[in-house]
Design an enzyme around this catalytic site. Structure first.
Site, mmCIF file in Angstrom:
data_model
loop_
_atom_site.group_PDB
_atom_site.id
_atom_site.type_symbol
_atom_site.label_atom_id
_atom_site.label_comp_id
_atom_site.label_asym_id
_atom_site.label_seq_id
_atom_site.Cartn_x
_atom_site.Cartn_y
_atom_site.Cartn_z
ATOM 1 N N TYR A 111 0.844 -1.259 0.161
ATOM 2 C CA TYR A 111 -0.146 0.173 0.111
ATOM 3 C C TYR A 111 0.908 1.397 -0.018
ATOM 4 O O TYR A 111 0.668 2.164 -1.062
ATOM 5 C CB TYR A 111 -0.944 0.034 1.178
ATOM 6 N N ASP A 112 1.906 1.331 0.939
ATOM 7 C CA ASP A 112 2.683 2.391 1.191
ATOM 8 C C ASP A 112 3.500 2.862 -0.069
ATOM 9 O O ASP A 112 3.485 3.870 -0.785
ATOM 10 C CB ASP A 112 3.697 2.519 2.186
ATOM 11 N N GLY A 114 2.997 1.181 -3.022
ATOM 12 C CA GLY A 114 2.231 1.316 -4.201
ATOM 13 C C GLY A 114 1.728 2.807 -4.487
ATOM 14 O O GLY A 114 1.817 3.192 -5.590
ATOM 15 N N VAL A 154 -11.864 3.391 13.723
ATOM 16 C CA VAL A 154 -13.029 4.257 14.401
ATOM 17 C C VAL A 154 -14.151 3.023 14.157
ATOM 18 O O VAL A 154 -15.010 2.910 15.146
ATOM 19 C CB VAL A 154 -13.327 5.571 13.450
ATOM 20 N N SER A 155 -14.358 2.419 12.943
ATOM 21 C CA SER A 155 -15.481 1.539 12.730
ATOM 22 C C SER A 155 -15.298 0.485 13.777
ATOM 23 O O SER A 155 -16.491 0.035 14.239
ATOM 24 C CB SER A 155 -15.432 1.143 11.155
ATOM 25 N N ASP A 237 3.376 -0.534 12.447
ATOM 26 C CA ASP A 237 2.552 0.356 12.679
ATOM 27 C C ASP A 237 2.971 1.849 13.005
ATOM 28 O O ASP A 237 3.713 1.828 13.839
ATOM 29 C CB ASP A 237 1.532 -0.205 13.881
HETATM 30 N N1 UDP Z 1 -6.135 0.089 15.903
HETATM 31 C C1 UDP Z 1 -6.375 -0.270 17.274
HETATM 32 N N2 UDP Z 1 -7.539 -1.212 17.382
HETATM 33 C C2 UDP Z 1 -8.119 -1.788 16.196
HETATM 34 C C3 UDP Z 1 -7.870 -1.260 14.882
HETATM 35 C C4 UDP Z 1 -6.577 -0.313 14.869
HETATM 36 O O1 UDP Z 1 -6.028 0.049 18.172
HETATM 37 O O2 UDP Z 1 -9.173 -2.496 16.561
HETATM 38 C C5 UDP Z 1 -4.899 0.848 15.703
HETATM 39 C C6 UDP Z 1 -3.844 0.611 14.780
HETATM 40 O O3 UDP Z 1 -2.829 -0.043 15.683
HETATM 41 C C7 UDP Z 1 -3.096 1.800 14.328
HETATM 42 C C8 UDP Z 1 -4.461 3.180 14.434
HETATM 43 O O4 UDP Z 1 -5.706 2.065 15.297
HETATM 44 O O5 UDP Z 1 -2.355 2.614 15.347
HETATM 45 C C9 UDP Z 1 -5.240 3.197 13.125
HETATM 46 O O6 UDP Z 1 -5.328 2.077 12.372
HETATM 47 P P1 UDP Z 1 -6.289 1.808 11.208
HETATM 48 O O7 UDP Z 1 -6.262 0.277 10.720
HETATM 49 O O8 UDP Z 1 -7.664 2.374 11.273
HETATM 50 O O9 UDP Z 1 -5.657 2.467 10.056
HETATM 51 P P2 UDP Z 1 -3.979 2.932 9.532
HETATM 52 O O10 UDP Z 1 -3.904 4.528 10.083
HETATM 53 O O11 UDP Z 1 -3.152 2.037 10.354
HETATM 54 O O12 UDP Z 1 -4.085 2.867 8.074
#
Ligand code: UDP
Ligand code: UDP
EC number: 4.1.1.35
Length: 281
Positions: A111-112, A114, A154-155, A237
């Site tokens: 992804y990054d 890409g 968030v979701s 992450d």
């Molecule tokens: N994250 C979390 N719990 C979850 C899903 C994600 O704490 O159920 C954290 C994840 O480790 C990251 C941040 O939320 O630090 C954002 O993750 P997300 O997958 O939403 O998007 P990203 O910014 O990594 O693309």
């Protein structure tokens, strides 16, 4: 989607709207258009890591096809790039001039990297063929109608709070993200497309939160009794992420209007309806 459905006309919806159910952006597309919003690509880590080869094909071959299309018809093309091009950033907040700190061989690289190649292709078509390009670097976005099981934070937290399941904070929980409400994002993308600047321009909300803070906000809003549980994180992450939006403010006259505390309840309403969890339950 099924190839057989291609070229279905939705004339009953709006005679100015044509929905082409094409199989895949990685295959050539022949249409006549003035503008191309090239958003194609899974954006949730769970989904883009599921088939990483396909993810990189989408970003590389897909972007090449959209640029070939733009070149043939003389269209302006906007790419939704990503804050992920900054990787695990060593400067904070991230401004567009920062080249990033990305692992080229990690599980997020499809992804990054890409999207980084997609940006390169955009600029090469611009320099070599004079294509009119626009590049937005999108930071984390949320809002109603998001896939309930999308897997992003968030979701996940809203669905977990409504289902009375523990909110899964991935360790250490002190990592930060900056969340932009979807209508602000769309507004920013349209302003970029209609303006005169190629970008790249950061489009995001500079309000920065740790994942623990986000979990606490969701807990307080939706379900004060729900547990917050620390779980294992995934590799690479990013530890912090916050857009510097000076360029967007200055060049696009754009800035987000909706704060996280106002956007979360709008998303909660939508998730309650779709999950069948009425208020006061
Ligand atoms: N994250 C979390 N719990 C979850 C899903 C994600 O704490 O159920 C954290 C994840 O480790 C990251 C941040 O939320 O630090 C954002 O993750 P997300 O997958 O939403 O998007 P990203 O910014 O990594 O693309
Ligand atoms: N392409 C497309 N639609 C078009 C024009 C081109 O999908 O209307 C694709 C085409 O199949 C090619 C890519 O865009 O793979 C790049 O096109 P370009 O003309 O830049 O390169 P070339 O075809 O000369 O390699």
């Amino acid at each position: 989607m099924a190839r057989g459905n291609a070229l279905q006309k939705s004339s009953d919806i709006d005679s100015r709207f044509l929905f082409l159910s094409c199989s895949d952006v990685t295959e050539p597309l022949l249409v006549e258009v003035d503008q191309i919003y090239h958003l194609a690509c899974p954006a949730s880590p769970i989904f883009y890591k599921y088939n990483p080869v396909k993810t990189i094909k989408t970003n590389v071959i897909g972007t090449l096809n959209m640029l070939g299309l733009a070149k043939r018809v003389g269209a302006r093309i906007l790419l939704t790039s990503t804050s992920e091009v900054y990787g695990d950033p060593l400067i904070h907040p991230q401004e567009e001039s920062y080249w990033g700190n990305v692992n080229p061989i990690g599980v997020r690289s499809c992804y990054d990297e890409g999207k980084r190649v997609a940006e390169t292709l955009m600029f090469d078509y611009h320099r070599q063929h004079g294509i009119e390009i626009r590049i937005a670097r999108i930071f984390n976005t949320y809002g109603p109608r998001m896939n309930i099981d999308d897997g992003r934070v968030v979701s996940n937290f809203i669905a977990q709070a409504l289902r009375n399941e523990p909110l899964t904070v991935q360790a250490p929980g002190t990592q930060t993200r900056s969340f932009c409400y979807v209508s602000d994002m769309v507004d920013g993308l349209i302003k970029l497309m209609e303006g005169e600047n190629t970008g790249p321009i950061n489009i995001g909300n500079p309000g920065e939160f740790t994942m623990i803070e986000l979990a606490e906000n969701v807990k307080e809003l939706i379900n004060p009794k729900v547990e917050i549980k620390m779980v294992e994180n995934t590799p690479d992450d990013p530890r912090q992420r916050k857009p510097d939006i000076s360029k967007a403010r200055e060049l696009l006259k754009w800035e987000p209007k909706i704060k996280l505390k106002d956007g979360l309840p709008l998303m909660e309403e939508d998730f309650r309806l779709r999950l069948g969890v009425p208020r006061n339950n």
